[in-house]
Structures are given as structure tokens and as C-alpha cells.
Motif scaffolding. Structure first.
Motif, mmCIF file in Angstrom:
data_model
loop_
_atom_site.group_PDB
_atom_site.id
_atom_site.type_symbol
_atom_site.label_atom_id
_atom_site.label_comp_id
_atom_site.label_asym_id
_atom_site.label_seq_id
_atom_site.Cartn_x
_atom_site.Cartn_y
_atom_site.Cartn_z
ATOM 1 N N MET A 52 0.827 -1.197 0.000
ATOM 2 C CA MET A 52 0.000 0.000 0.000
ATOM 3 C C MET A 52 0.865 1.251 0.000
ATOM 4 O O MET A 52 0.545 2.235 -0.676
ATOM 5 N N SER A 53 1.969 1.215 0.732
ATOM 6 C CA SER A 53 2.882 2.351 0.772
ATOM 7 C C SER A 53 3.481 2.592 -0.616
ATOM 8 O O SER A 53 3.561 3.739 -1.073
ATOM 9 N N SER A 54 3.856 1.509 -1.292
ATOM 10 C CA SER A 54 4.402 1.638 -2.649
ATOM 11 C C SER A 54 3.351 2.197 -3.601
ATOM 12 O O SER A 54 3.647 3.058 -4.438
ATOM 13 N N LEU A 55 2.109 1.715 -3.467
ATOM 14 C CA LEU A 55 1.033 2.225 -4.322
ATOM 15 C C LEU A 55 0.757 3.702 -4.039
ATOM 16 O O LEU A 55 0.519 4.471 -4.963
ATOM 17 N N ALA A 56 0.813 4.083 -2.776
ATOM 18 C CA ALA A 56 0.608 5.489 -2.418
ATOM 19 C C ALA A 56 1.711 6.361 -3.032
ATOM 20 O O ALA A 56 1.425 7.445 -3.551
ATOM 21 N N ASP A 57 2.947 5.881 -2.976
ATOM 22 C CA ASP A 57 4.058 6.622 -3.594
ATOM 23 C C ASP A 57 3.856 6.750 -5.097
ATOM 24 O O ASP A 57 4.073 7.819 -5.678
ATOM 25 N N LEU A 59 0.984 6.595 -6.724
ATOM 26 C CA LEU A 59 -0.136 7.499 -6.967
ATOM 27 C C LEU A 59 0.293 8.946 -6.799
ATOM 28 O O LEU A 59 -0.041 9.808 -7.617
ATOM 29 N N SER A 60 1.046 9.224 -5.766
ATOM 30 C CA SER A 60 1.531 10.577 -5.521
ATOM 31 C C SER A 60 2.392 11.053 -6.692
ATOM 32 O O SER A 60 2.243 12.181 -7.167
ATOM 33 N N SER A 61 3.274 10.184 -7.139
ATOM 34 C CA SER A 61 4.136 10.509 -8.273
ATOM 35 C C SER A 61 3.305 10.753 -9.530
ATOM 36 O O SER A 61 3.558 11.693 -10.285
ATOM 37 N N SER A 62 2.306 9.900 -9.741
ATOM 38 C CA SER A 62 1.441 10.032 -10.912
ATOM 39 C C SER A 62 0.665 11.349 -10.870
ATOM 40 O O SER A 62 0.538 12.040 -11.879
ATOM 41 N N LEU A 63 0.151 11.695 -9.679
ATOM 42 C CA LEU A 63 -0.587 12.952 -9.553
ATOM 43 C C LEU A 63 0.330 14.150 -9.800
ATOM 44 O O LEU A 63 -0.066 15.111 -10.469
ATOM 45 N N ALA A 64 1.541 14.079 -9.284
ATOM 46 C CA ALA A 64 2.499 15.159 -9.511
ATOM 47 C C ALA A 64 2.805 15.289 -11.005
ATOM 48 O O ALA A 64 2.882 16.406 -11.542
ATOM 49 N N GLN A 65 2.965 14.142 -11.673
ATOM 50 C CA GLN A 65 3.228 14.150 -13.117
ATOM 51 C C GLN A 65 2.046 14.775 -13.864
ATOM 52 O O GLN A 65 2.239 15.571 -14.780
ATOM 53 N N ARG A 66 0.816 14.425 -13.469
ATOM 54 C CA ARG A 66 -0.368 14.996 -14.123
ATOM 55 C C ARG A 66 -0.430 16.505 -13.913
ATOM 56 O O ARG A 66 -0.788 17.252 -14.832
ATOM 57 N N ARG A 67 -0.079 16.960 -12.703
ATOM 58 C CA ARG A 67 -0.065 18.403 -12.443
ATOM 59 C C ARG A 67 0.952 19.103 -13.347
ATOM 60 O O ARG A 67 0.666 20.166 -13.914
ATOM 61 N N ARG A 68 2.136 18.495 -13.463
ATOM 62 C CA ARG A 68 3.165 19.087 -14.337
ATOM 63 C C ARG A 68 2.663 19.136 -15.782
ATOM 64 O O ARG A 68 2.850 20.140 -16.479
#
Length: 106
Positions: A52-57, A59-68
Motif C-alpha cells: 500500500m505504501s508503494s502504491l501510495a508513492d 499514486l503521488s508521483s502520478s498525480l504530480a506528473q499529471r499536475r506538471r
């Protein structure tokens, strides 16, 4: 033979004592089995937490990429709007010069 020489109360007490010891041993075995199962569950929970921690990381990375990507897309849109506005002003200028040239023969 020892049992035969003991009184009935002593024999009953001895049987009860053995039964109690057997019960205590059985409870100990059950507790050991539960400890093993708890250890296995703890291990599974740690594995799940890690995943779950890996998935959260991720997801966070993916969201940051989408924001960029959204920021970049917005920046490109603004550049296109600016380029379109400049092209429009250039065309208006050219058209105005052509109108003046034709009307007054310039």
C-alpha cells in the motif's frame, strides 16, 4: 499399585490434578498455535502495508506528473493564444495597409 494404596479422595485428587495438567498443556499448545498464526498475520499485514505504501508513492508521483503535464499544457495553450493574437494583429495591420493603399492609391 500406588493408586491402590491411596485413599479414594487422594485418588480423585490425583486424577483431577492430572486432568488439570493435561488441560493446561492443551491450553499452552493452543496458545502456541495462536502465536504462530498471529505471527503469520503480522507478516501478511506488513507485506500489505508495504504494498500500500508503494502504491501510495506511485499514486503521488502520478498525480504530480499529471499536475506538471497540466501546467505545461496550460503554458502551451497560452503560447498558442499569444501567437494567434500576434498573427491576428499582423493580419489586421497588413489588411489596413492594403485598404489604405487601394483607397488613396498609396
Amino acid at each position: 499399585q500406588i493408586m491402590e494404596s491411596q485413599s479414594p479422595d487422594t485418588q480423585d485428587s490425583s486424577v483431577a490434578h492430572e486432568a488439570l495438567l493435561a488441560h493446561i498443556r492443551k491450553q499452552g499448545e493452543l496458545i502456541d498455535a495462536l502465536n504462530v498464526k498471529c505471527g503469520a498475520l503480522e507478516s501478511e499485514l506488513l507485506t500489505c502495508y508495504s504494498k500500500m505504501s508503494s502504491l501510495a508513492d506511485l499514486l503521488s508521483s502520478s498525480l504530480a506528473q499529471r499536475r506538471r503535464e497540466r501546467r505545461e499544457s496550460k503554458r502551451r495553450r497560452m503560447e498558442l493564444v499569444q501567437a494567434f493574437a500576434e498573427a491576428k494583429m499582423t493580419l489586421i495591420g497588413i489588411a489596413s495597409e492594403e485598404i489604405v493603399r487601394r483607397k488613396w492609391g498609396g
